[in-house]
Design an enzyme around this catalytic site. Structure first.
Site, PDB file in Angstrom:
ATOM      1  N   ASP A   1      38.375  34.442  36.724  1.00  0.00           N
ATOM      2  CA  ASP A   1      39.274  35.176  36.805  1.00  0.00           C
ATOM      3  C   ASP A   1      40.124  35.725  35.489  1.00  0.00           C
ATOM      4  OD1 ASP A   1      39.137  34.316  39.778  1.00  0.00           O
ATOM      5  OD2 ASP A   1      40.641  32.386  39.101  1.00  0.00           O
TER       6      ASP A   1
ATOM      7  N   GLU B   1      42.178  39.892  47.741  1.00  0.00           N
ATOM      8  CA  GLU B   1      42.659  39.323  46.431  1.00  0.00           C
ATOM      9  C   GLU B   1      42.544  39.823  45.169  1.00  0.00           C
ATOM     10  OE1 GLU B   1      41.061  35.120  46.319  1.00  0.00           O
ATOM     11  OE2 GLU B   1      39.101  35.984  45.729  1.00  0.00           O
TER      12      GLU B   1
HETATM   13  O1  FUB Z   1      40.004  31.069  41.167  1.00  0.00           O
HETATM   14  C1  FUB Z   1      40.732  30.775  42.470  1.00  0.00           C
HETATM   15  C2  FUB Z   1      40.876  32.006  43.129  1.00  0.00           C
HETATM   16  O2  FUB Z   1      39.495  32.300  43.411  1.00  0.00           O
HETATM   17  C3  FUB Z   1      41.549  33.112  42.368  1.00  0.00           C
HETATM   18  O3  FUB Z   1      43.017  33.121  42.628  1.00  0.00           O
HETATM   19  C4  FUB Z   1      40.795  34.326  43.375  1.00  0.00           C
HETATM   20  O4  FUB Z   1      41.213  35.527  42.659  1.00  0.00           O
HETATM   21  C5  FUB Z   1      39.369  33.840  43.304  1.00  0.00           C
HETATM   22  O5  FUB Z   1      38.843  34.395  41.982  1.00  0.00           O
END
Ligand code: FUB
Length: 326
Positions: free
Chosen positions: A19, A226
């Site tokens: 991320d 997301e």
């Molecule tokens: O790293 C945890 C979660 O996985 C993140 O918040 C999302 O965007 C995905 O990458």
């Protein structure tokens, strides 16, 4: 092996990272990643496998320099309102200070977004005692616009709980919309001048197709899942995000920070691992995509590594699709 990171290779190998939110601060590249941990706990659609506890900030003087790991910048034990799962963070600079924005589960188990402050881009960061009032879900990304106003984009489905906040309060029974209904969009809120609270109630961002119709929830190749990111190019606002179940990074373009945004195409085709998450930054006259995959762990979804590669625009402002393994 050289300790100068090569494009499409892990930035660091001594810890698992994911991320990446990349920014140019004080003339250097700073990367704010999640710090993935090994554990024997469960793996499921709720994201319980992503059990991160702290953040390490990485930096590079330039892309021909070694990566510096500045050590622990913030730990969940020091955040009074948070219980676990320090997921994807972002950082911003304003008022002479650096702000680290991060999601975590609160003491009731719901994701909220907090902020921590430092005088230095690498921290350590001092957390505010409570989460940002009115915040929910995950994956904050902050744009400080050219006029000094700052906007936070956030939200993620499934483990990120976005579908449970459709009414403005947490509904544990909240579901994704029907396939032919408009998809849920990320949320956006302007931040207060001190960068510590929302200056307005978060609003939903609209993502439209080429006919001006909202992207549908069943359009999993294009719908928001997301990992929002906002950057500006050629006077336009580029909202990019993960499509989740189809594992793409895609983007949409708008005329202002609130949108609407019109879907334009794919930035990055699927990587090794379930999640895909990125940032886009201009540095020394070139544009770069920072992203992750699970190659360093041989494909373990929750043990990822941050990478970068150059990003190119076509003359019409569209982005050239990147194959992570070409
Ligand atoms: O790293 C945890 C979660 O996985 C993140 O918040 C999302 O965007 C995905 O990458």
């Amino acid at each position: 092996m050289s300790n100068i990171p090569q494009p499409k290779e892990p930035l660091v190998r001594h810890i698992y990272t994911a991320d990446p939110s990349a920014h140019v601060f004080e003339g250097k590249l700073y990367i704010y990643p999640s710090h993935d941990l090994e554990h024997d706990g469960p793996t499921n659609d709720n994201g319980d496998q992503y059990q991160m506890e702290d953040y390490h900030v990485l930096s590079m003087d330039d892309l021909n320099s070694p990566v510096i790991d500045h050590g622990e910048a913030l730990h969940v034990r020091d955040v009074p309102w948070a219980s676990k799962q320090m997921w994807a963070p972002d950082a911003a600079f304003k008022n002479g200070k650096y702000y680290l924005y991060f999601p975590a589960r609160d003491l009731e188990g719901n994701f909220r977004i907090g902020v921590a402050v430092s005088d230095k881009p690498a921290g350590p960061f001092k957390p505010e005692p409570n989460y940002i009032p009115g915040s929910f879900s995950i994956d904050p990304a902050v744009l400080v616009d050219d006029d000094g106003e700052a906007y936070m984009y956030f939200g993620g489905l499934w483990g990120g709980q976005l579908e449970k906040w459709q009414t403005g309060t947490f509904n544990p029974e909240g579901k994704e919309p029907a396939p032919d209904a408009p998809a849920l969009g990320p949320r956006v809120a302007r931040l207060s001048g001190d960068m510590l609270t929302f200056a307005e109630t978060p609003r939903e961002v609209q993502i439209l197709d080429e006919n001006g119709e909202p992207i549908k929830a069943g359009d999993e190749d294009r719908r928001y899942f997301e990992g929002p990111w906002m950057h500006k190019f050629g006077g336009k606002y580029y909202l990019s995000y993960s499509t989740g179940t189809t594992h793409k990074l895609v983007y949409a373009i708008g005329d202002n920070p609130y949108g609407p945004f019109t879907y334009k195409g794919v930035i990055l085709t699927p990587v090794i691992g379930w999640t895909t998450h990125h940032s886009i930054v201009e540095f020394q006259g070139k544009w770069y995509l920072f992203y992750h995959d699970a190659s360093l762990s041989g494909g373990v979804n929750h043990l990822r590594c941050v990478k970068y590669t150059e990003l190119h625009y076509n003359p019409d402002g569209t982005i050239v699709t990147i194959d992570p393994y070409a």
